[in-house]
Design a protein around this motif. Structure first.
Motif, mmCIF file in Angstrom:
data_model
loop_
_atom_site.group_PDB
_atom_site.id
_atom_site.type_symbol
_atom_site.label_atom_id
_atom_site.label_comp_id
_atom_site.label_asym_id
_atom_site.label_seq_id
_atom_site.Cartn_x
_atom_site.Cartn_y
_atom_site.Cartn_z
ATOM 1 N N LYS A 64 -11.545 -64.484 26.084
ATOM 2 C CA LYS A 64 -10.895 -65.626 25.248
ATOM 3 C C LYS A 64 -9.682 -66.469 25.854
ATOM 4 C CE LYS A 64 -12.902 -63.861 21.122
ATOM 5 N NZ LYS A 64 -12.528 -63.748 19.768
ATOM 6 N N PHE A 65 -9.296 -66.005 27.284
ATOM 7 C CA PHE A 65 -8.322 -66.939 27.696
ATOM 8 C C PHE A 65 -8.516 -68.259 27.921
ATOM 9 C CE2 PHE A 65 -6.303 -68.173 31.565
ATOM 10 C CZ PHE A 65 -4.700 -68.168 31.220
ATOM 11 N N ARG A 66 -9.641 -68.509 28.260
ATOM 12 C CA ARG A 66 -9.948 -70.110 28.263
ATOM 13 C C ARG A 66 -9.827 -70.822 26.964
ATOM 14 N NH1 ARG A 66 -15.583 -71.751 30.721
ATOM 15 N NH2 ARG A 66 -15.999 -73.007 28.763
ATOM 16 N N GLY A 67 -10.379 -70.447 26.008
ATOM 17 C CA GLY A 67 -10.335 -70.750 24.848
ATOM 18 C C GLY A 67 -8.741 -71.087 24.239
ATOM 19 N N THR A 68 -7.949 -69.922 24.503
ATOM 20 C CA THR A 68 -6.556 -69.684 24.182
ATOM 21 C C THR A 68 -5.820 -71.023 25.027
ATOM 22 O OG1 THR A 68 -6.699 -67.424 23.787
ATOM 23 C CG2 THR A 68 -4.527 -68.340 24.088
ATOM 24 N N PHE A 69 -6.137 -70.974 26.202
ATOM 25 C CA PHE A 69 -5.430 -71.943 27.043
ATOM 26 C C PHE A 69 -5.634 -73.437 26.448
ATOM 27 C CE2 PHE A 69 -5.537 -74.898 30.789
ATOM 28 C CZ PHE A 69 -4.456 -74.931 31.218
ATOM 29 N N PHE A 70 -6.933 -73.769 26.139
ATOM 30 C CA PHE A 70 -7.186 -75.018 25.724
ATOM 31 C C PHE A 70 -6.557 -75.125 24.247
ATOM 32 C CE2 PHE A 70 -10.561 -75.330 28.908
ATOM 33 C CZ PHE A 70 -10.343 -76.717 29.371
ATOM 34 N N PHE A 71 -6.598 -74.346 23.494
ATOM 35 C CA PHE A 71 -5.865 -74.297 21.903
ATOM 36 C C PHE A 71 -4.420 -74.637 22.107
ATOM 37 C CE2 PHE A 71 -4.254 -72.694 17.904
ATOM 38 C CZ PHE A 71 -5.046 -73.449 17.167
ATOM 39 N N VAL A 72 -3.785 -73.642 22.884
ATOM 40 C CA VAL A 72 -2.301 -73.933 23.061
ATOM 41 C C VAL A 72 -1.895 -75.186 23.897
ATOM 42 C CG1 VAL A 72 -0.423 -72.980 24.040
ATOM 43 C CG2 VAL A 72 -2.059 -71.457 23.084
ATOM 44 N N GLY A 73 -2.877 -75.634 24.777
ATOM 45 C CA GLY A 73 -2.621 -76.893 25.435
ATOM 46 C C GLY A 73 -2.610 -78.080 24.460
ATOM 47 N N GLY A 74 -3.628 -78.002 23.625
ATOM 48 C CA GLY A 74 -3.938 -78.995 22.774
ATOM 49 C C GLY A 74 -2.533 -79.062 21.657
ATOM 50 N N VAL A 75 -2.188 -77.963 21.265
ATOM 51 C CA VAL A 75 -1.062 -77.961 20.349
ATOM 52 C C VAL A 75 0.405 -78.652 21.081
ATOM 53 C CG1 VAL A 75 0.704 -76.421 19.086
ATOM 54 C CG2 VAL A 75 -1.834 -75.906 18.853
ATOM 55 N N SER A 76 0.206 -78.166 22.377
ATOM 56 C CA SER A 76 1.510 -78.731 23.268
ATOM 57 C C SER A 76 1.291 -80.286 23.488
ATOM 58 C CB SER A 76 1.345 -78.023 24.521
ATOM 59 O OG SER A 76 1.703 -76.729 24.349
ATOM 60 N N LEU A 77 0.001 -80.700 23.608
ATOM 61 C CA LEU A 77 -0.182 -82.243 23.835
ATOM 62 C C LEU A 77 0.198 -82.747 22.327
ATOM 63 C CD1 LEU A 77 -3.228 -82.469 25.693
ATOM 64 C CD2 LEU A 77 -1.040 -83.154 26.429
ATOM 65 N N ILE A 78 -0.034 -82.204 21.399
ATOM 66 C CA ILE A 78 0.305 -82.926 19.992
ATOM 67 C C ILE A 78 1.782 -83.037 19.878
ATOM 68 C CG2 ILE A 78 0.282 -82.515 17.644
ATOM 69 C CD1 ILE A 78 -2.600 -81.615 17.910
ATOM 70 N N LEU A 79 2.372 -81.860 20.118
ATOM 71 C CA LEU A 79 3.934 -81.725 20.238
ATOM 72 C C LEU A 79 4.495 -82.868 21.125
ATOM 73 C CD1 LEU A 79 4.517 -77.967 19.889
ATOM 74 C CD2 LEU A 79 4.749 -79.564 18.207
ATOM 75 N N CYS A 80 3.949 -83.173 22.164
ATOM 76 C CA CYS A 80 4.479 -84.239 23.161
ATOM 77 C C CYS A 80 3.802 -85.559 22.704
ATOM 78 C CB CYS A 80 3.869 -83.872 24.728
ATOM 79 S SG CYS A 80 4.642 -82.302 25.364
#
Length: 128
Positions: A64-80
């Motif tokens: 599930k590393f790829r899904g976690t990477f995209f999920f956390v990346g999306g949250v980071s983009l929202i925070l940016c």
């Protein structure tokens, strides 16, 4: 019947508020502050509901590393303050993380709500 602890109740409340802020953020044309607040509340509620160790074990599984990477990346983009791209990336990560739960949720919904058209479509699709 299983008892629910106070931490789990708090987790359910936090997840509910998180979903409310996520929905409200989307309805207000992807307001990045509401989406970020909703994401933080949802993840905090998930941690209180399942526990930190079980949540970490779920998100950091090798498959599930790829899904976690995209999920956390999306949250980071929202925070940016890139809410639309962040929600798209986060949604893709959510689908990758939770795709094994979708058949269970669909079965649960179809058994809870008797919708003849959906029941026939789903049952004919699963027999082939």
């Amino acid at each position: 019947m299983a008892t629910i602890t106070e931490f789990q109740r708090l987790g359910i409340v936090l997840m509910g508020f998180g979903l409310f802020f996520l929905l409200f953020g989307v309805l207000l044309y992807f307001d990045s502050v509401l989406l970020a607040f909703g994401n933080i509340l949802f993840l905090a509620g998930l941690m209180f509901l399942t526990g930190f160790r079980r949540m970490a074990q779920f998100f950091f599984q090798r498959q599930k590393f790829r899904g976690t990477f995209f999920f956390v990346g999306g949250v980071s983009l929202i925070l940016c303050r890139w809410p639309i791209i962040g929600m798209l990336v986060e949604s893709y990560g959510f689908v990758l993380l939770f795709r094994s739960f979708f058949p269970f949720v669909l079965d649960l919904l179809l058994s809870a709500v008797n919708i003849p058209f959906l029941n026939t479509v789903y049952s004919s699709g699963s027999t082939h």
